[in-house]
Design a protein around this motif. Structure first.
Motif, PDB file in Angstrom:
ATOM      1  N   GLU A  66      29.363 103.484 -49.991  1.00 48.31           N
ATOM      2  CA  GLU A  66      28.686 102.225 -49.738  1.00 48.31           C
ATOM      3  C   GLU A  66      28.543 101.965 -48.248  1.00 48.31           C
ATOM      4  O   GLU A  66      29.371 102.388 -47.425  1.00 48.31           O
ATOM      5  CB  GLU A  66      29.430 101.058 -50.391  1.00 48.31           C
ATOM      6  CG  GLU A  66      30.812 100.786 -49.829  1.00 48.31           C
ATOM      7  CD  GLU A  66      31.454  99.536 -50.413  1.00 48.31           C
ATOM      8  OE1 GLU A  66      30.889  98.933 -51.339  1.00 48.31           O
ATOM      9  OE2 GLU A  66      32.536  99.162 -49.922  1.00 48.31           O
ATOM     10  N   PHE A  67      27.513 101.215 -47.926  1.00 49.49           N
ATOM     11  CA  PHE A  67      27.222 100.852 -46.548  1.00 49.49           C
ATOM     12  C   PHE A  67      28.253  99.868 -46.030  1.00 49.49           C
ATOM     13  O   PHE A  67      28.683  98.954 -46.744  1.00 49.49           O
ATOM     14  CB  PHE A  67      25.828 100.241 -46.486  1.00 49.49           C
ATOM     15  CG  PHE A  67      25.487  99.628 -45.162  1.00 49.49           C
ATOM     16  CD1 PHE A  67      25.559  98.253 -44.980  1.00 49.49           C
ATOM     17  CD2 PHE A  67      25.090 100.425 -44.108  1.00 49.49           C
ATOM     18  CE1 PHE A  67      25.242  97.676 -43.770  1.00 49.49           C
ATOM     19  CE2 PHE A  67      24.775  99.859 -42.881  1.00 49.49           C
ATOM     20  CZ  PHE A  67      24.847  98.488 -42.712  1.00 49.49           C
ATOM     21  N   VAL A  68      28.624 100.041 -44.752  1.00 49.62           N
ATOM     22  CA  VAL A  68      29.553  99.121 -44.099  1.00 49.62           C
ATOM     23  C   VAL A  68      28.886  98.418 -42.922  1.00 49.62           C
ATOM     24  O   VAL A  68      28.869  97.189 -42.844  1.00 49.62           O
ATOM     25  CB  VAL A  68      30.816  99.859 -43.617  1.00 49.62           C
ATOM     26  CG1 VAL A  68      31.714  98.921 -42.817  1.00 49.62           C
ATOM     27  CG2 VAL A  68      31.578 100.473 -44.790  1.00 49.62           C
ATOM     28  N   ALA A  69      28.336  99.208 -41.987  1.00 49.09           N
ATOM     29  CA  ALA A  69      27.755  98.619 -40.782  1.00 49.09           C
ATOM     30  C   ALA A  69      26.804  99.613 -40.148  1.00 49.09           C
ATOM     31  O   ALA A  69      26.938 100.822 -40.350  1.00 49.09           O
ATOM     32  CB  ALA A  69      28.850  98.240 -39.786  1.00 49.09           C
ATOM     33  N   ALA A  70      25.859  99.104 -39.358  1.00 51.61           N
ATOM     34  CA  ALA A  70      24.932  99.968 -38.643  1.00 51.61           C
ATOM     35  C   ALA A  70      24.496  99.294 -37.353  1.00 51.61           C
ATOM     36  O   ALA A  70      24.514  98.060 -37.234  1.00 51.61           O
ATOM     37  CB  ALA A  70      23.721 100.307 -39.506  1.00 51.61           C
ATOM     38  N   ALA A  84      27.624  94.830 -44.002  1.00 45.87           N
ATOM     39  CA  ALA A  84      27.788  94.459 -45.399  1.00 45.87           C
ATOM     40  C   ALA A  84      28.488  93.108 -45.467  1.00 45.87           C
ATOM     41  O   ALA A  84      29.328  92.791 -44.615  1.00 45.87           O
ATOM     42  CB  ALA A  84      28.612  95.518 -46.132  1.00 45.87           C
ATOM     43  N   ASP A  85      28.166  92.326 -46.456  1.00 45.38           N
ATOM     44  CA  ASP A  85      28.773  91.005 -46.595  1.00 45.38           C
ATOM     45  C   ASP A  85      30.293  91.086 -46.675  1.00 45.38           C
ATOM     46  O   ASP A  85      30.997  90.201 -46.193  1.00 45.38           O
ATOM     47  CB  ASP A  85      28.233  90.301 -47.837  1.00 45.38           C
ATOM     48  CG  ASP A  85      26.794  89.852 -47.660  1.00 45.38           C
ATOM     49  OD1 ASP A  85      26.137  89.582 -48.686  1.00 45.38           O
ATOM     50  OD2 ASP A  85      26.316  89.769 -46.508  1.00 45.38           O
ATOM     51  N   SER A  86      30.791  92.144 -47.270  1.00 45.97           N
ATOM     52  CA  SER A  86      32.225  92.275 -47.489  1.00 45.97           C
ATOM     53  C   SER A  86      33.021  92.452 -46.195  1.00 45.97           C
ATOM     54  O   SER A  86      34.236  92.233 -46.185  1.00 45.97           O
ATOM     55  CB  SER A  86      32.513  93.441 -48.429  1.00 45.97           C
ATOM     56  OG  SER A  86      31.996  94.642 -47.884  1.00 45.97           O
ATOM     57  N   VAL A  87      32.351  92.833 -45.117  1.00 43.35           N
ATOM     58  CA  VAL A  87      33.059  93.081 -43.854  1.00 43.35           C
ATOM     59  C   VAL A  87      32.589  92.169 -42.730  1.00 43.35           C
ATOM     60  O   VAL A  87      33.165  92.191 -41.631  1.00 43.35           O
ATOM     61  CB  VAL A  87      32.933  94.549 -43.404  1.00 43.35           C
ATOM     62  CG1 VAL A  87      33.382  95.483 -44.525  1.00 43.35           C
ATOM     63  CG2 VAL A  87      31.526  94.878 -42.944  1.00 43.35           C
ATOM     64  N   LYS A  88      31.564  91.393 -42.989  1.00 42.17           N
ATOM     65  CA  LYS A  88      30.994  90.540 -41.944  1.00 42.17           C
ATOM     66  C   LYS A  88      32.058  89.593 -41.394  1.00 42.17           C
ATOM     67  O   LYS A  88      32.800  88.966 -42.150  1.00 42.17           O
ATOM     68  CB  LYS A  88      29.821  89.746 -42.533  1.00 42.17           C
ATOM     69  CG  LYS A  88      28.848  89.215 -41.520  1.00 42.17           C
ATOM     70  CD  LYS A  88      27.631  88.628 -42.223  1.00 42.17           C
ATOM     71  CE  LYS A  88      26.844  89.676 -42.960  1.00 42.17           C
ATOM     72  NZ  LYS A  88      25.630  89.132 -43.610  1.00 42.17           N
TER      73      LYS A  88
END
Length: 124
Positions: free
Chosen positions: A46-50, A61-65
């Protein structure tokens, strides 16, 4: 060809911090968009950050923002992921990825080069 090598993973208690690094060889990263993804056991990557090629734009990603920060040092050909306030659900293998076209994307299929991954384990 671009070779990406991640480092900085490890075991940390919930609430702690880690900083992942991704260093490239073979080509300069200055024109690439760079991303971080993660894959937990039994789950899809899954995507985390870019961050885009110039570093001016980021996406999370909302989960890590609010907890994770992606940064890049083009002079060192390195991308970082600063992870704060870690939670057990952040446990996964973290991968960095490079996208030839310098715009941000969130899908695995949109990235051209991948590192081998580094394990992050967050204990409760």
């Amino acid at each position: 060809q671009v070779q990406l090598v991640e480092s900085g993973g490890g075991l940390v208690q919930a609430g702690g911090s880690l900083r992942l690094s991704c260093t490239a060889s073979g080509r300069t990263l200055s024109t690439y968009a760079m991303g971080w993804f993660r894959q937990a056991p039994g789950k899809e990557r899954e995507f985390v950050a870019a961050r885009n090629w110039s570093g001016e734009r980021t996406y999370y990603a909302d989960s890590v923002k609010g907890r994770f920060t992606i940064s890049r040092d083009n002079a060192k050909n390195t991308v970082y992921l600063q992870m704060n306030s870690l939670k057990p659900e952040d446990t996964a293998v973290y991968y960095c990825a490079a996208r030839l076209t310098g715009t941000i994307r969130t899908q695995v299929r949109d990235y051209d080069y991948w590192g081998q991954g580094t394990q992050v384990t967050v204990s409760s």
